[in-house]
Design a protein around this motif. Structure first.
Motif, PDB file in Angstrom:
ATOM      1  N   VAL B  67      -0.731  -7.925   4.103  1.00  0.00           N
ATOM      2  CA  VAL B  67       0.732  -7.997   4.145  1.00  0.00           C
ATOM      3  C   VAL B  67       1.334  -6.722   3.585  1.00  0.00           C
ATOM      4  O   VAL B  67       2.261  -6.135   4.156  1.00  0.00           O
ATOM      5  CB  VAL B  67       1.233  -9.220   3.342  1.00  0.00           C
ATOM      6  CG1 VAL B  67       2.729  -9.359   3.478  1.00  0.00           C
ATOM      7  CG2 VAL B  67       0.538 -10.474   3.807  1.00  0.00           C
ATOM      8  N   ALA B  68       0.772  -6.258   2.462  1.00  0.00           N
ATOM      9  CA  ALA B  68       1.316  -5.067   1.811  1.00  0.00           C
ATOM     10  C   ALA B  68       1.144  -3.835   2.688  1.00  0.00           C
ATOM     11  O   ALA B  68       2.010  -2.959   2.707  1.00  0.00           O
ATOM     12  CB  ALA B  68       0.625  -4.862   0.469  1.00  0.00           C
ATOM     13  N   LEU B  69       0.036  -3.778   3.423  1.00  0.00           N
ATOM     14  CA  LEU B  69      -0.194  -2.652   4.325  1.00  0.00           C
ATOM     15  C   LEU B  69       0.892  -2.582   5.390  1.00  0.00           C
ATOM     16  O   LEU B  69       1.528  -1.544   5.584  1.00  0.00           O
ATOM     17  CB  LEU B  69      -1.551  -2.843   5.020  1.00  0.00           C
ATOM     18  CG  LEU B  69      -2.747  -2.013   4.559  1.00  0.00           C
ATOM     19  CD1 LEU B  69      -4.002  -2.496   5.258  1.00  0.00           C
ATOM     20  CD2 LEU B  69      -2.526  -0.545   4.850  1.00  0.00           C
ATOM     21  N   ILE B  70       1.094  -3.686   6.075  1.00  0.00           N
ATOM     22  CA  ILE B  70       2.055  -3.667   7.184  1.00  0.00           C
ATOM     23  C   ILE B  70       3.481  -3.543   6.662  1.00  0.00           C
ATOM     24  O   ILE B  70       4.356  -3.012   7.332  1.00  0.00           O
ATOM     25  CB  ILE B  70       1.889  -4.926   8.060  1.00  0.00           C
ATOM     26  CG1 ILE B  70       0.475  -4.944   8.638  1.00  0.00           C
ATOM     27  CG2 ILE B  70       2.881  -4.932   9.198  1.00  0.00           C
ATOM     28  CD1 ILE B  70       0.195  -6.096   9.542  1.00  0.00           C
ATOM     29  N   ALA B  71       3.699  -4.013   5.417  1.00  0.00           N
ATOM     30  CA  ALA B  71       5.050  -3.927   4.856  1.00  0.00           C
ATOM     31  C   ALA B  71       5.508  -2.477   4.746  1.00  0.00           C
ATOM     32  O   ALA B  71       6.712  -2.209   4.793  1.00  0.00           O
ATOM     33  CB  ALA B  71       5.103  -4.601   3.491  1.00  0.00           C
ATOM     34  N   PRO B 187      -7.324   3.135  -0.833  1.00  0.00           N
ATOM     35  CA  PRO B 187      -6.647   3.742   0.322  1.00  0.00           C
ATOM     36  C   PRO B 187      -5.243   3.194   0.519  1.00  0.00           C
ATOM     37  O   PRO B 187      -4.336   3.939   0.925  1.00  0.00           O
ATOM     38  CB  PRO B 187      -7.546   3.381   1.512  1.00  0.00           C
ATOM     39  CG  PRO B 187      -8.598   2.496   1.007  1.00  0.00           C
ATOM     40  CD  PRO B 187      -8.640   2.607  -0.470  1.00  0.00           C
ATOM     41  N   TRP B 188      -5.036   1.907   0.198  1.00  0.00           N
ATOM     42  CA  TRP B 188      -3.685   1.365   0.333  1.00  0.00           C
ATOM     43  C   TRP B 188      -2.722   2.105  -0.593  1.00  0.00           C
ATOM     44  O   TRP B 188      -1.612   2.460  -0.193  1.00  0.00           O
ATOM     45  CB  TRP B 188      -3.654  -0.131   0.004  1.00  0.00           C
ATOM     46  CG  TRP B 188      -2.246  -0.650   0.041  1.00  0.00           C
ATOM     47  CD1 TRP B 188      -1.542  -0.967   1.157  1.00  0.00           C
ATOM     48  CD2 TRP B 188      -1.365  -0.835  -1.068  1.00  0.00           C
ATOM     49  NE1 TRP B 188      -0.254  -1.353   0.819  1.00  0.00           N
ATOM     50  CE2 TRP B 188      -0.136  -1.277  -0.545  1.00  0.00           C
ATOM     51  CE3 TRP B 188      -1.499  -0.678  -2.442  1.00  0.00           C
ATOM     52  CZ2 TRP B 188       0.958  -1.562  -1.362  1.00  0.00           C
ATOM     53  CZ3 TRP B 188      -0.411  -0.960  -3.258  1.00  0.00           C
ATOM     54  CH2 TRP B 188       0.801  -1.392  -2.719  1.00  0.00           C
ATOM     55  N   ALA B 189      -3.156   2.338  -1.835  1.00  0.00           N
ATOM     56  CA  ALA B 189      -2.278   3.004  -2.791  1.00  0.00           C
ATOM     57  C   ALA B 189      -1.914   4.398  -2.297  1.00  0.00           C
ATOM     58  O   ALA B 189      -0.758   4.833  -2.434  1.00  0.00           O
ATOM     59  CB  ALA B 189      -2.961   3.080  -4.155  1.00  0.00           C
ATOM     60  N   VAL B 190      -2.889   5.079  -1.696  1.00  0.00           N
ATOM     61  CA  VAL B 190      -2.605   6.413  -1.165  1.00  0.00           C
ATOM     62  C   VAL B 190      -1.557   6.320  -0.053  1.00  0.00           C
ATOM     63  O   VAL B 190      -0.555   7.045  -0.052  1.00  0.00           O
ATOM     64  CB  VAL B 190      -3.903   7.059  -0.619  1.00  0.00           C
ATOM     65  CG1 VAL B 190      -3.584   8.372   0.084  1.00  0.00           C
ATOM     66  CG2 VAL B 190      -4.895   7.272  -1.749  1.00  0.00           C
ATOM     67  N   LEU B 191      -1.776   5.351   0.881  1.00  0.00           N
ATOM     68  CA  LEU B 191      -0.817   5.162   1.976  1.00  0.00           C
ATOM     69  C   LEU B 191       0.564   4.817   1.430  1.00  0.00           C
ATOM     70  O   LEU B 191       1.577   5.310   1.913  1.00  0.00           O
ATOM     71  CB  LEU B 191      -1.292   4.022   2.887  1.00  0.00           C
ATOM     72  CG  LEU B 191      -2.161   4.393   4.074  1.00  0.00           C
ATOM     73  CD1 LEU B 191      -2.499   3.142   4.869  1.00  0.00           C
ATOM     74  CD2 LEU B 191      -1.407   5.368   4.958  1.00  0.00           C
TER      75      LEU B 191
END
Lengths: 351, 353
Positions: B67-71, B187-191
């Motif tokens: 969810v956090a990625l697509i958000a 990787p999410w944090a980087v994105l």
């Protein structure tokens, strides 16, 4: 189905200015186009599989369509006002269970149907109040109430289930029987359809819905009671979803906490395929009903010509995309034409 | 690039300075959500059994990650006044294609870029229909939502693929050492950092706010509205496809119905985080806080034995409140302003709303 298109033609007043007639033609063509696709599709299937349009086949087609048509008619009213109601699937589910719960306790079928309609109307009123008084985007609010109603339904129903054996035999019979090939459910749905269509076309309240959808600000300035009209649309939509719930119970005799999940997308697809634009202010409930009939018929056609059912969803999606894209292109063409006409009239007047 | 030099005068007024002047003394919505998240976490650490151990926290984060990625791109899209409901289906399609190609014996190093490419195509379909034909994104993405999911079903049928290489599965569900941080959170944090910088500190981000506030004004200010929107749809499709890959690895199963309903969680989180559905307002920090608030709430409710059904009610209620509360607040503020204006007559012209 052909009956409804015929009425549509007779009902539309001829006359008016040139542009008016042009618009009318386009709208008629729109519904005609869906009707033609439907007829061609059914006939082609019949050629391929001669059992398809048997007496039972026609009856099944109509029965499959009735519930979706009812919900689509209500949804069309809301979409015409440039809003949307995503909670219809949940409303259908909870009304169906309420009616079933009452009936399995030995209740009167008629009262059960009224109960389902009232419950649906009440839920619709909640949506309508949130949208009209809170002035919040309809999509988000009804997404929220979709969750809330489904959650309440699940908490209430738990793992219980209503089965056909718990229902009075007359009620289940009402869901299956009919006058020769036309099921009672289809007759009821047709009656609702004609009433709503007449209200939308001939009554002030109905015309106001179109005015609201075309231009909310202009409608408000012209004295349309915006909040009351939006509330009405949502209440009718909820009530029809509730009625559809009762009919669902009669037709399938089997209701649990998951009944109607994901239905909202099918309904919205049917409405949009039927030519009721998402941008509000255009389309008819006959179109929405035809759209619903088309979608449910595709679901019956594909298996009977030997296409695997995994294709159904993709085809539904592409059909929706095709419908809105074609709509848009046609609308642009018409707008162009109208502008050209207007320019011609103006220059003619000046000359 | 010339367009970015024209724009600045339009943007500052609409973007970073959010409700502020209207609700003098009232706190900003996104900070409120962030505070609520912190309070919830502190309370859960103190009072909820089994919440504080590293394993549970890693579950919480891991389940919220899709969810956090697509958000991230969805926030940008909503800020620009559009929406994408097809993200869950795109993720499902990407997972299904990944499973099908793996069954055909392709190497996973080839499959993952192909899936990402597929996401680009899905985003292009949405974006081109919206920008070139001028269709409402809501209708388009409801259509593609059904279409992509349908294609996923055609591709994989009712099979499920589970035998992905172990090191990839470990990445999908493992955590760094013995800590509470899942591998994939890095990787999410980087994105997320990139997305925050782009949305809040670059001309592109400012243009998105300008487009959301007034598309026409943005166009006159020299912003390439269509191209900007198209690129946001492509970004959303790409990230959704990545999420589909992650989903299949995280739950060690690629099925056509993976990530069904994910779009609702994403939108609920983003709107809860104070991003205005009408566009032009919101912060990415708020959206991320909203997503993790929902994730943490679900985790806590499961731990204290609240049934999944009641959790749905809470999610729905939060969603309704998150859109209702700011509007009610605004109406109250407007009413107060009107009363003030009536007391000491203004010089001229009503204030622009």
């Amino acid at each position: 189905m052909t009956v409804t298109t015929d009425q549509e033609h007779r009902a539309r007043p001829a006359g008016g200015s040139g542009s008016r007639k042009l618009l009318d033609t386009v709208l008629k063509v729109r519904e005609l186009a869906i009707g033609a696709v439907l007829v061609v599709m059914l006939l082609a299937t019949q050629l391929d599989n001669s059992d398809f349009l048997s007496q039972q086949g026609i009856k099944d087609l109509l029965l499959n369509a009735t519930i979706l048509v009812l919900v689509a008619v209500g949804q069309a009213m809301v979409v015409i006002t440039r809003n949307v109601d995503l909670s219809v699937g949940s409303t259908l589910g909870i009304s169906a269970f309420a009616a079933g719960d009452y009936l399995s306790g030995g209740g009167n079928p008629l009262v059960a149907v009224v109960l389902a309609v009232l419950l649906g109307a009440a839920l619709g009123a909640v949506n309508g109040l949130l949208v009209s008084l809170g002035r919040v985007p309809a999509l988000v609010v009804t997404l929220g109430t979709l969750y809330i109603i489904r959650g309440l339904d699940s908490v209430w129903v738990g793992s219980r289930q209503i089965t056909a054996s718990q229902l009075p035999s007359g009620f289940a019979g009402f869901g299956h029987d009919g006058l020769s090939v036309i099921p009672y459910l289809a007759l009821l749905t047709a009656a609702v359809l004609v009433c709503v269509a007449y209200y939308l076309r001939a009554y002030r309240g109905g015309r106001d819905l179109y005015a609201l959808g075309s231009n909310p600000e202009a409608a408000r300035l012209a004295g349309v009671p915006v909040r009351r009209r939006i509330l009405t649309a949502y209440v009718v939509c909820g009530a029809l979803a509730g009625l559809a719930g009762a009919l669902y119970l009669a037709r399938f005799g089997n209701v649990d906490s998951g009944t109607g999940t994901g239905y909202e997308l099918t309904v919205v697809s049917a409405v949009v395929v039927g030519g009721v634009a998402f941008t509000g202010g255009s389309g008819t409930v006959y179109g929405a009903a035809l759209g619903a009939l088309l979608l449910t018929s595709i679901n019956s056609v594909l298996p009977s010509i030997g296409v695997s059912s995994v294709w159904v969803q993709a085809i539904d999606g592409f059909l929706l995309l095709l419908a809105i894209a074609v709509d848009r292109v046609v609308a642009l063409r018409v707008a162009d034409l109208l502008r050209k006409r207007a320019a011609e009239t103006r220059s003619a007047r000046h000359a | 690039m010339p367009d970015t030099t024209v724009k600045p005068p339009a943007a500052p007024a609409t973007g970073s300075r959010r409700p502020g002047p209207r609700l003098s003394g009232a706190i900003r919505w996104d900070t409120a959500v962030g505070t609520l998240l912190v309070v919830l976490l502190i309370c859960s650490f103190s009072f909820v059994d089994n919440f504080g151990n590293a394993l549970n926290i890693s579950f919480l984060i891991g389940n919220a990650l899709p969810v956090a990625l697509i958000a991230l791109p969805m926030t940008a899209l909503v800020v620009a006044g559009e929406i994408d409901l097809s993200v869950g289906s795109t993720a499902g399609l990407s997972g299904a294609v990944m499973g099908a190609l793996w069954n055909d014996g392709l190497a996973i190093q080839v499959i993952i870029p192909l899936c990402v490419l597929l996401g680009v195509v899905c985003g292009l379909i949405n974006g081109l229909l919206v920008t070139r034909l001028g269709l409402p994104s809501l209708a388009v993405t409801i259509g593609t939502m059904a279409a992509f999911r349908g294609v996923a079903q055609i591709v994989l049928g009712s099979n499920s693929v589970t035998d992905f290489p172990q090191q990839y599965l470990d990445f999908g569900s493992g955590r760094i050492g013995g800590t509470f941080i899942p591998d994939a959170a890095v990787p999410w944090a980087v994105l997320a950092l990139v997305a925050v910088l782009v949305l809040h500190a670059t001309p592109v981000g400012r243009s998105l706010f300008a487009v959301g506030a007034s598309q026409q004004a943005a166009r006159f200010a020299g912003i390439r509205v269509k191209r900007l929107k198209l690129s946001m749809f492509v970004a959303t499709g790409t990230v959704s496809a990545l999420t589909g890959v992650f989903w299949a690895l995280h739950y060690a199963s690629a099925r056509y119905d993976n990530a069904t309903g994910l779009e609702l969680s994403v939108i609920a989180g983003v709107l809860l985080g104070g991003v205005d559905f009408d566009g032009g307002k919101g912060t990415l920090g708020g959206a991320i806080a909203g997503v993790f608030l929902l994730g943490a709430l679900q985790n806590v409710m499961s731990l204290v034995n609240v049934s999944a059904q009641s959790q749905i009610v809470v999610t729905g209620a939060l969603l309704v409140i998150s859109v209702l509360a700011p509007r009610v607040g605004r109406q109250v503020a407007q009413a107060r302003a009107r009363r003030n204006a009536a007391e000491d007559p203004p010089p001229a012209a009503p204030p622009p709303s």
